[in-house]
Design a protein around this motif. Structure first.
Motif, PDB file in Angstrom:
ATOM      1  N   HIS A   1       8.720  -3.636   8.010  1.00 15.96           N
ATOM      2  CA  HIS A   1       7.794  -4.535   8.689  1.00 15.96           C
ATOM      3  C   HIS A   1       8.245  -5.978   8.463  1.00 15.96           C
ATOM      4  O   HIS A   1       8.684  -6.340   7.378  1.00 15.96           O
ATOM      5  CB  HIS A   1       6.368  -4.341   8.181  1.00 15.96           C
ATOM      6  N   GLY A   2       8.122  -6.787   9.514  1.00  9.51           N
ATOM      7  CA  GLY A   2       8.651  -8.137   9.477  1.00  9.51           C
ATOM      8  C   GLY A   2       7.901  -9.072   8.560  1.00  9.51           C
ATOM      9  O   GLY A   2       6.767  -8.822   8.141  1.00  9.51           O
ATOM     10  N   GLY A   3       8.557 -10.185   8.252  1.00  7.10           N
ATOM     11  CA  GLY A   3       7.962 -11.205   7.397  1.00  7.10           C
ATOM     12  C   GLY A   3       8.829 -12.449   7.370  1.00  7.10           C
ATOM     13  O   GLY A   3       9.773 -12.586   8.150  1.00  7.10           O
ATOM     14  N   ALA A   4       8.515 -13.351   6.476  1.00  7.51           N
ATOM     15  CA  ALA A   4       9.229 -14.618   6.376  1.00  7.51           C
ATOM     16  C   ALA A   4       9.139 -15.107   4.942  1.00  7.51           C
ATOM     17  O   ALA A   4       8.631 -14.406   4.057  1.00  7.51           O
ATOM     18  CB  ALA A   4       8.628 -15.645   7.352  1.00  7.51           C
ATOM     19  N   ALA A   5       9.643 -16.310   4.694  1.00  6.38           N
ATOM     20  CA  ALA A   5       9.539 -16.946   3.381  1.00  6.38           C
ATOM     21  C   ALA A   5       8.770 -18.241   3.530  1.00  6.38           C
ATOM     22  O   ALA A   5       8.893 -18.945   4.546  1.00  6.38           O
ATOM     23  CB  ALA A   5      10.928 -17.209   2.799  1.00  6.38           C
TER      24      ALA A   5
ATOM     25  N   ASP B   1       0.853  -1.183   0.000  1.00  6.56           N
ATOM     26  CA  ASP B   1       0.000   0.000   0.000  1.00  6.56           C
ATOM     27  C   ASP B   1       0.890   1.235   0.000  1.00  6.56           C
ATOM     28  O   ASP B   1       1.472   1.609   1.020  1.00  6.56           O
ATOM     29  CB  ASP B   1      -0.916  -0.025   1.234  1.00  6.56           C
ATOM     30  N   ASP B   2       1.002   1.889  -1.161  1.00  2.00           N
ATOM     31  CA  ASP B   2       1.902   3.032  -1.304  1.00  2.00           C
ATOM     32  C   ASP B   2       1.456   4.255  -0.520  1.00  2.00           C
ATOM     33  O   ASP B   2       2.214   5.223  -0.386  1.00  2.00           O
ATOM     34  CB  ASP B   2       2.028   3.413  -2.781  1.00  2.00           C
ATOM     35  N   THR B   3       0.227   4.246  -0.007  1.00  2.00           N
ATOM     36  CA  THR B   3      -0.266   5.412   0.717  1.00  2.00           C
ATOM     37  C   THR B   3       0.102   5.386   2.197  1.00  2.00           C
ATOM     38  O   THR B   3      -0.106   6.370   2.900  1.00  2.00           O
ATOM     39  CB  THR B   3      -1.804   5.514   0.608  1.00  2.00           C
ATOM     40  N   ARG B   4       0.653   4.268   2.669  1.00  2.00           N
ATOM     41  CA  ARG B   4       0.960   4.122   4.088  1.00  2.00           C
ATOM     42  C   ARG B   4       2.400   4.540   4.372  1.00  2.00           C
ATOM     43  O   ARG B   4       3.325   4.199   3.625  1.00  2.00           O
ATOM     44  CB  ARG B   4       0.766   2.674   4.530  1.00  2.00           C
ATOM     45  N   LEU B   5       2.603   5.261   5.469  1.00  2.00           N
ATOM     46  CA  LEU B   5       3.949   5.616   5.894  1.00  2.00           C
ATOM     47  C   LEU B   5       4.642   4.400   6.489  1.00  2.00           C
ATOM     48  O   LEU B   5       3.999   3.431   6.906  1.00  2.00           O
ATOM     49  CB  LEU B   5       3.893   6.743   6.927  1.00  2.00           C
ATOM     50  N   SER B   6       5.977   4.458   6.559  1.00  2.00           N
ATOM     51  CA  SER B   6       6.743   3.313   7.067  1.00  2.00           C
ATOM     52  C   SER B   6       6.402   2.993   8.516  1.00  2.00           C
ATOM     53  O   SER B   6       6.517   1.844   8.955  1.00  2.00           O
ATOM     54  CB  SER B   6       8.241   3.574   6.930  1.00  2.00           C
ATOM     55  N   SER B   7       5.956   3.995   9.270  1.00  2.00           N
ATOM     56  CA  SER B   7       5.629   3.780  10.673  1.00  2.00           C
ATOM     57  C   SER B   7       4.216   3.240  10.883  1.00  2.00           C
ATOM     58  O   SER B   7       3.861   2.852  11.998  1.00  2.00           O
ATOM     59  CB  SER B   7       5.775   5.099  11.441  1.00  2.00           C
ATOM     60  N   GLN B   8       3.423   3.208   9.832  1.00  2.00           N
ATOM     61  CA  GLN B   8       2.041   2.769   9.957  1.00  2.00           C
ATOM     62  C   GLN B   8       1.901   1.272   9.706  1.00  2.00           C
ATOM     63  O   GLN B   8       2.714   0.665   9.005  1.00  2.00           O
ATOM     64  CB  GLN B   8       1.157   3.543   8.972  1.00  2.00           C
ATOM     65  N   SER B   9       0.866   0.688  10.275  1.00  2.00           N
ATOM     66  CA  SER B   9       0.622  -0.737  10.072  1.00  2.00           C
ATOM     67  C   SER B   9       0.275  -1.015   8.612  1.00  2.00           C
ATOM     68  O   SER B   9      -0.196  -0.132   7.887  1.00  2.00           O
ATOM     69  CB  SER B   9      -0.511  -1.204  10.979  1.00  2.00           C
ATOM     70  N   ARG B  10       0.503  -2.232   8.195  1.00  2.00           N
ATOM     71  CA  ARG B  10       0.254  -2.629   6.809  1.00  2.00           C
ATOM     72  C   ARG B  10      -0.732  -3.791   6.771  1.00  2.00           C
ATOM     73  O   ARG B  10      -0.740  -4.658   7.650  1.00  2.00           O
ATOM     74  CB  ARG B  10       1.564  -3.049   6.136  1.00  2.00           C
ATOM     75  N   SER B  11      -1.531  -3.821   5.717  1.00  2.00           N
ATOM     76  CA  SER B  11      -2.499  -4.893   5.542  1.00  2.00           C
ATOM     77  C   SER B  11      -1.849  -6.088   4.861  1.00  2.00           C
ATOM     78  O   SER B  11      -0.797  -5.983   4.215  1.00  2.00           O
ATOM     79  CB  SER B  11      -3.678  -4.405   4.701  1.00  2.00           C
TER      80      SER B  11
END
Length: 207
Positions: A150-154, A89-99
């Motif tokens: 924001h964290g993630g995995a493979a 989501d290009d509208t979200r800042l890096s500090s904001q949560s992501r969907s």
């Protein structure tokens, strides 16, 4: 220039080729920003189809389609299909949560959405999909989740499980999730152990 064609969003992904319209010429599939995913006739560049992002997921803004993987025919029409990540989501800042992002199966001949699944960890995704065959002949795909902040995995999952409803029980996590960084670069496959099965090298965003 043999041909050129307009794209609805920034075409920042790697083009993939497959025979989609029944002739002998490879056609071109390109992803991009703002829900841009299209197939172009390899002979003259005419648009074969475009995917509507809302057919993958109802989202507040268009997400991005990343580099897809061409997979074997999954719906019996004798044409190869594609697996692609839809997220960011290009509208979200890096500090904001992501969907959550989505992993979708796209019909090769017409671009219809055959299946769509939220990422296993409910994280965003910017992943280029990689496909490979296991020794038993099953085709699997590898994808990553998370981003720069924001964290993630493979993960990997059989292509068949994307279609038959077993995605949530068949996916396998390949690396321990990071709390702050994700997996965006595509996996590299090679047989390191010389046992006849391809091994998986993954570069995470935290290095």
């Amino acid at each position: 220039i043999v041909w050129q064609a307009p794209h609805t969003g920034d075409a920042f992904t790697t083009a993939q080729v497959a025979r989609l319209n029944g002739d002998s010429v490879f056609d071109v599939v390109m992803g991009g920003r703002e829900a841009a995913l299209a197939a172009f006739n390899g002979s003259d560049g005419t648009v074969l189809w475009r995917v509507d992002g809302q057919a993958v997921a109802q989202t507040p803004v268009p997400y991005n389609f990343f580099t897809p993987a061409v997979v074997r025919d999954v719906n019996g029409d004798q044409i190869q299909d594609l697996v692609v990540a839809y997220g960011g989501d290009d509208t979200r800042l890096s500090s904001q949560s992501r969907s959550a992002g989505y992993i979708a199966v796209i019909s090769g001949p017409d671009g219809s959405v055959l299946a769509s699944h939220r990422t296993p960890d409910e994280s965003e995704t910017y992943s280029a999909i990689v496909t490979y065959d296991r020794p038993d002949g099953q085709e699997w795909v590898i994808f990553g989740t998370g981003g720069e902040t924001h964290g993630g995995a493979a993960y990997r999952v059989p292509v068949a499980a994307l279609i038959d409803g077993r995605f949530n029980t068949r996916f396998e996590r390949l690396i321990t999730p990071s709390a702050t960084k994700g997996v965006m670069a595509p996996a590299t496959l090679l047989d390191i152990t010389k046992d006849g099965e391809l091994d998986i090298a993954i570069s995470t965003f935290d290095g």
